[in-house]
Design an enzyme around this catalytic site. Structure first.
Site, short mmCIF file in Angstrom:
data_model
loop_
_atom_site.label_atom_id
_atom_site.label_comp_id
_atom_site.label_asym_id
_atom_site.label_seq_id
_atom_site.Cartn_x
_atom_site.Cartn_y
_atom_site.Cartn_z
N ASN A 1 -20.59 -30.32 38.38
CA ASN A 1 -19.40 -31.05 37.61
C ASN A 1 -19.59 -31.46 36.23
O ASN A 1 -19.69 -32.35 35.49
CB ASN A 1 -19.26 -32.48 38.46
CG ASN A 1 -17.77 -32.95 38.33
OD1 ASN A 1 -16.84 -32.45 37.63
ND2 ASN A 1 -17.40 -34.13 38.96
N HIS B 1 -15.48 -42.55 40.41
CA HIS B 1 -15.21 -41.81 41.74
C HIS B 1 -14.66 -43.00 42.56
O HIS B 1 -13.97 -42.42 43.35
CB HIS B 1 -16.70 -41.57 42.31
CG HIS B 1 -17.27 -40.31 41.70
ND1 HIS B 1 -18.07 -40.41 40.47
CD2 HIS B 1 -16.92 -39.10 42.14
CE1 HIS B 1 -18.27 -38.94 40.28
NE2 HIS B 1 -17.92 -38.14 41.38
#
Length: 463
Positions: free
Chosen positions: A318, A349
């Site tokens: 990521n 998140h």
């Protein structure tokens, strides 16, 4: 999931058409901005229905902030509003849908838009609200000197290439791409006359797109064959725990973690291919003279699978989110940048407890891994066999540490997470604490968090 794949495949075709028929030589910047924005809005509505209203509400709220807030506070207000709205949406998913994943899960695009909003706000603050000598070299390069128009702003946040799966990119890079300066800016960094060229080459992204589509296809096959057959939930099954010895459980943990990766490889690589197909993502020329199209790449699979330390693994997984965390948090945090960056990552998140178990464990293991590397690595560099042995051992430990850390990220809830860590005897937590208690913490070399011009002045003074 079907809507997601359909949108991304349609976006891929639209991206090729966009590059060929609406390239900078065929259409004005305003037309390119408008097309990218309208198609992006259509994809959002098609994929998420009325839930897409959340994306548009957040975008317009922050457009108001960007135009009305004072420059010294623009990045703070934008950050609080964007992260606050995202967090409220995450909370609604837990309390309304009870850990369920919506069939039209709009949180992914909302997370990407939050990254872009806060990135632009920080870079606008750097460009207008700070002096050049206060900025690092990277902040200086990415600083935005004028507030974007509404069309530029909407195009950056809602363009069809990144609205579904990202990745986040820098505002100046995106505007250079729309205006047709993106590739030339990178090519001008190379002396082409020395390489025998009379004029700048015209690199095509087709090869890079085909290569990434092959990775996407392989990832899809692995997802359909492996992921369904090796569920993470089985690792806390009572029968499995009763009959399987500890070392076998560790091996199975590695297998199920590997089986969980292909869906990320698929989504991120396809998103990268879509941007490349539109002509966006050129990053320059490597030492072999090969054109690189990895400016927006979100992962480096080889480096992930061969990582011999926790830091290397994180930096190649990521990638664009890691870059965002560095630019909006790590480089700006007044204290404890590592801990604050992990906490922001968890909050971004979502609010599932498993995310916080993962990122808090990640802080502990990162610090322990850093202590081991700083205190022990130099003893193994004296001969090739020792270095190979060190690399093999650190690869095994790193891969197992990552599996141990990310399991709660998949499990989400508290009960299965605690059950998992109990079955693992909390061994990584205990080992990390022992390492930090036993090994001295060596101060890191003073690094590039200093403003660029100040560092240069200090260098001149010392000379």
């Amino acid at each position: 999931q079907i809507n997601f794949v359909a949108c991304q495949l349609f976006a891929l075709l639209a991206a090729f058409w966009f590059r060929i028929y609406l390239g900078p030589s065929h259409a004005s910047s305003a037309v390119r901005h408008a097309f990218a924005t309208l198609f992006g809005i259509y994809f959002a509505v098609f994929c998420f229905g009325w839930y897409s209203i959340h994306l548009f509400v957040l975008v317009m709220m922050n457009y108001g902030i960007m135009n009305m807030a004072s420059i010294p506070n623009i990045h703070r207000y934008s950050f609080v509003v964007a992260m606050g709205y995202l967090t409220l949406c995450h909370i609604s998913r837990i309390y309304i849908f009870h850990y369920g994943i919506l069939t039209t899960d709009f949180s992914g695009p909302l997370m990407i838009i939050t990254q872009k909003i806060t990135t632009l706000a920080c870079q606008l603050h750097d460009g207008i609200g700070r002096q050049a000598e206060e900025l690092t070299a990277e902040q200086n390069r990415l600083a935005v000197k004028t507030r974007p128009s509404l069309l530029e702003y909407l195009s950056y946040l809602l363009n069809f290439m990144s609205i579904i799966a990202g990745p986040c990119s820098n505002y100046k890079d995106y505007i250079a791409f729309i205006e047709g300066r993106h590739v030339h800016m990178k090519l001008l960094e190379v002396n082409w006359k020395q390489k025998g060229y009379n004029r700048l080459p015209d690199p095509s992204p087709t090869g890079a797109v085909m290569y990434k589509l092959c990775i996407t296809l392989v990832s899809l096959i692995l997802f359909l064959t492996l992921t369904k057959n090796f569920p993470m939930a089985y690792i806390i099954d009572n029968e499995f725990l009763d009959k399987t010895p500890f070392l076998s459980r560790l091996c199975y943990l590695y297998v199920v973690t590997q089986a969980a990766k292909p869906k990320y490889y698929f989504a991120w690589t396809l998103a990268d291919a879509v941007n490349n197909a539109a002509g966006y993502g050129f990053s320059g020329v490597d030492e072999r003279g090969t054109f690189r199209w990895d400016l927006l790449s979100n992962l480096n699979i080889w480096n992930i699978e061969t990582a011999t330390n926790f830091k290397m693994y994180i930096e190649n997984w990521n990638i664009q989110t890691a870059a965002w965390l560095k630019r909006v948090c790590y480089d700006r945090a007044p204290w404890y940048p590592t801990a604050l960056t992990f906490i922001l990552s968890a909050l971004w998140h979502g609010i599932y407890p498993g995310y916080y178990f993962t990122f808090l464990t990640g802080i502990l293991i990162t610090l322990a891994a850093r202590a081991i590397r700083n205190n022990c690595r130099h003893y193994f560099l004296s001969s090739v066999p020792l270095k190979i042995a060190y690399d093999v051992v650190t690869w095994v430990v790193t891969q197992l540490a990552v599996c141990y850390t990310v399991a709660p990220f998949v499990m989400l809830a508290v009960e299965p997470t605690i059950k998992f860590y109990k079955s693992m005897y909390f061994h990584m937590h205990i080992l990390s604490i022992l390492v930090l208690l036993v090994l001295p913490i060596r101060p890191q070399a003073y690094s590039v968090r200093k403003p660029q011009n100040q560092a240069m002045k200090n260098s001149v003074k010392s000379k």
